[in-house]
Scaffold this active site. Sequence first.
Site, mmCIF file in Angstrom:
data_model
loop_
_atom_site.group_PDB
_atom_site.id
_atom_site.type_symbol
_atom_site.label_atom_id
_atom_site.label_comp_id
_atom_site.label_asym_id
_atom_site.label_seq_id
_atom_site.Cartn_x
_atom_site.Cartn_y
_atom_site.Cartn_z
ATOM 1 N N SER A 247 72.782 36.033 67.329
ATOM 2 C CA SER A 247 73.956 36.661 66.700
ATOM 3 C C SER A 247 73.557 37.601 65.560
ATOM 4 C CB SER A 247 74.948 35.604 66.208
ATOM 5 O OG SER A 247 74.304 34.605 65.472
ATOM 6 N N HIS A 277 72.883 29.296 72.380
ATOM 7 C CA HIS A 277 73.009 29.604 70.946
ATOM 8 C C HIS A 277 74.225 28.835 70.421
ATOM 9 C CE1 HIS A 277 72.530 31.680 67.255
ATOM 10 N NE2 HIS A 277 73.161 32.809 67.513
ATOM 11 N N HIS A 324 64.419 23.713 69.202
ATOM 12 C CA HIS A 324 64.729 24.935 68.447
ATOM 13 C C HIS A 324 63.622 25.953 68.661
ATOM 14 C CE1 HIS A 324 66.010 27.550 65.173
ATOM 15 N NE2 HIS A 324 67.188 26.972 65.344
ATOM 16 N N ARG A 333 70.380 20.986 58.303
ATOM 17 C CA ARG A 333 71.838 21.086 58.467
ATOM 18 C C ARG A 333 72.349 19.889 59.274
ATOM 19 N NH1 ARG A 333 72.053 26.688 61.395
ATOM 20 N NH2 ARG A 333 70.521 25.520 62.594
ATOM 21 N N ASP A 379 73.543 21.313 65.948
ATOM 22 C CA ASP A 379 74.592 21.072 66.937
ATOM 23 C C ASP A 379 74.644 19.628 67.420
ATOM 24 O OD1 ASP A 379 75.430 23.698 66.864
ATOM 25 O OD2 ASP A 379 73.883 24.318 68.267
HETATM 26 N N1 CMX Z 1 65.903 19.197 76.370
HETATM 27 C C1 CMX Z 1 65.081 19.301 77.439
HETATM 28 N N2 CMX Z 1 64.130 20.245 77.554
HETATM 29 C C2 CMX Z 1 64.017 21.112 76.537
HETATM 30 C C3 CMX Z 1 64.818 21.034 75.376
HETATM 31 C C4 CMX Z 1 65.794 20.039 75.333
HETATM 32 N N3 CMX Z 1 66.645 19.932 74.315
HETATM 33 N N4 CMX Z 1 64.457 22.005 74.533
HETATM 34 C C5 CMX Z 1 63.463 22.682 75.139
HETATM 35 N N5 CMX Z 1 63.202 22.146 76.357
HETATM 36 C C6 CMX Z 1 62.264 22.633 77.360
HETATM 37 C C7 CMX Z 1 62.645 24.056 77.724
HETATM 38 O O1 CMX Z 1 63.680 24.059 78.709
HETATM 39 C C8 CMX Z 1 61.336 24.589 78.239
HETATM 40 O O2 CMX Z 1 61.152 24.113 79.548
HETATM 41 P P1 CMX Z 1 60.519 25.055 80.703
HETATM 42 O O3 CMX Z 1 59.206 25.514 80.182
HETATM 43 O O4 CMX Z 1 60.459 24.150 81.877
HETATM 44 O O5 CMX Z 1 61.503 26.189 80.848
HETATM 45 C C9 CMX Z 1 60.322 23.914 77.313
HETATM 46 O O6 CMX Z 1 60.977 22.750 76.805
HETATM 47 C C10 CMX Z 1 59.826 24.757 76.197
HETATM 48 O O7 CMX Z 1 60.944 25.188 75.432
HETATM 49 P P2 CMX Z 1 60.762 25.446 73.862
HETATM 50 O O8 CMX Z 1 59.757 26.531 73.696
HETATM 51 O O9 CMX Z 1 60.523 24.154 73.170
HETATM 52 O O10 CMX Z 1 62.205 25.926 73.440
HETATM 53 P P3 CMX Z 1 62.751 27.406 73.424
HETATM 54 O O11 CMX Z 1 62.297 28.037 72.164
HETATM 55 O O12 CMX Z 1 62.469 28.126 74.705
HETATM 56 O O13 CMX Z 1 64.308 27.162 73.395
HETATM 57 C C11 CMX Z 1 66.311 26.134 72.657
HETATM 58 C C12 CMX Z 1 64.940 26.684 72.230
HETATM 59 C C13 CMX Z 1 67.106 25.774 71.407
HETATM 60 C C14 CMX Z 1 67.090 27.231 73.428
HETATM 61 C C15 CMX Z 1 66.066 24.891 73.542
HETATM 62 O O14 CMX Z 1 65.390 23.902 72.797
HETATM 63 C C16 CMX Z 1 67.360 24.342 74.117
HETATM 64 O O15 CMX Z 1 67.830 24.839 75.153
HETATM 65 N N6 CMX Z 1 67.973 23.326 73.440
HETATM 66 C C17 CMX Z 1 69.242 22.806 73.846
HETATM 67 C C18 CMX Z 1 70.336 23.787 73.455
HETATM 68 C C19 CMX Z 1 70.562 23.778 71.956
HETATM 69 O O16 CMX Z 1 70.601 22.749 71.319
HETATM 70 N N7 CMX Z 1 70.758 24.988 71.398
HETATM 71 C C20 CMX Z 1 71.087 25.115 69.973
HETATM 72 C C21 CMX Z 1 70.153 26.013 69.244
HETATM 73 C C22 CMX Z 1 70.495 25.996 67.791
HETATM 74 C C23 CMX Z 1 70.645 27.388 67.220
HETATM 75 O O17 CMX Z 1 70.973 28.330 67.955
HETATM 76 O O18 CMX Z 1 70.494 27.488 65.979
#
Ligand code: CMX
Length: 453
Positions: A247, A277, A324, A333, A379
């Site tokens: 955002s 997000h 994250h 937070r 979240d």
């Molecule tokens: N549950 C299961 N698997 C997860 C996970 C979770 N909560 N978080 C990361 N992973 C997995 C990813 O899917 C990825 O798998 P693949 O390699 O098979 O695709 C792997 O772990 C590596 O991911 P990462 O580098 O640790 O995480 P990213 O930086 O790519 O993504 C985020 C970060 C937040 C999008 C991800 O952790 C996620 O989808 N979390 C759940 C959604 C969420 O809580 N979003 C809120 C974000 C808060 C914000 O925006 O401030």
Amino acid sequence: MNIHDRIAAQLPAWRERVNRLRREFGALKVGEVTVEQIYGGIRGVQIQVSDISYVDPLEGIRLRGYSIPEVIDYLPKVQGAEFPMAGGLFYLLMGDTLPTEEEALEVERAWYERSEIPEHVYKTIQSFPPNTHPMTLFSAAILALQPDSIFARLYAERVFSYEGLPKSDYWIYYLEDSLNLTAKLPGIASFIYNLKYRNGEIIPYRPDLDWGANFANMIGKGDDPRYHDLARLFLVIHSDHEGGNVSAHTAHLVSSALSDVYYSCAAGMTGLAGPLHGLANQECLKWLLNLLDHFGGRIPEREELKSYLNEQIKMGRVIPGYGHAVLRTTDPRFTVQFEFAKKYLADDQIFQLVRLVYEVLPPILAQTGKVKNPWPNVDAINGALQYHFGVTQFDFYTVMFGVSRILGLTAHIVWARALGKPIERPKSLTTPMLEELTAKAQPVPVVRMPVMD
Ligand code: CMX
């Protein structure tokens, strides 16, 4: 000192700092970019400067240098409140200075004076089909305010005229637009809430309540001072998370084309509406309720939960509220809301589930070896708190997040104009270009480090 004068007082020094860096070190390399980063969401590539806030991977967000507990401690509060006024936070983000109580109240007064929402904005919201997501209504309402942009009007009238519009003054009109927009956010958000989930009433903005308490009052929580405080807490802690998140980055990019505050923030909100997000907070509560349902409406035993979560992870499911892109620790937070919940709703069933998941899930995520941050983000608890206080319509939570986040977005874009940042235009490559480049190189695969428990 009012917020305009505070920024004006800071500007010469800030401009000189930035100009010196560009003048004396313009060609200094800050970092390198790998093939994996180019394909992998430009993750970790340092492509911008944000002085509004900074996310330390191990410490979490600092807003203008202050951690979340410091922000809560140091910002002025209305009498009897546990958490600060958003007016003081806005002053801090914009003015780069902790406000006095009077300075915070001055922002609150400015918001009250500018809070009236034009009739056509209500009509715009009402014109959508009933099944429209509240984030669509929220983004559309912000765009509906765009005809009131002072910057856009002055730019159109003056920029090519004899009178002109000096580039060094753009920020002044961005600030005016920012105050005008943020003043209306509690009214817009509450109208959406009341239209979709209550009786459609419009509760007027009250001069005797601060911005956060007004929001609470306008969604029908006038008689619940504890919820007023939760609203203050929620609206302060979601305001900013440095410049690279979807955002903030979107709003900054859009405003770099000199699109005004309304265009820029509406764009930022459409990014916030994505499930990876801002939408994650609604997903997270949905997930918790499903979990409860799965166990027949009771809190599972620790071992039961463990095997359920292990199974989910094995199936490749993403657990909302955990992980994250930058943080490598429990989100502060999350912690501050967790403490609030321990104090005021320790017996709440959903909160007990949040607590148990927090105890059980991180080691499971860590054992996958791929999740870089096994800890909860904000979240993981937001929805549980709102649910407890009767805001049970989880598709509204991202709107609340948006109301708060626009405080940060506007600070970023006002300062981008104040420092004369140009239009953003990174360069793209084609896959054949990268193939050609790699043809001459030795293979350098990415090594994924296992995350330790
Ligand atoms: N549950 C299961 N698997 C997860 C996970 C979770 N909560 N978080 C990361 N992973 C997995 C990813 O899917 C990825 O798998 P693949 O390699 O098979 O695709 C792997 O772990 C590596 O991911 P990462 O580098 O640790 O995480 P990213 O930086 O790519 O993504 C985020 C970060 C937040 C999008 C991800 O952790 C996620 O989808 N979390 C759940 C959604 C969420 O809580 N979003 C809120 C974000 C808060 C914000 O925006 O401030």
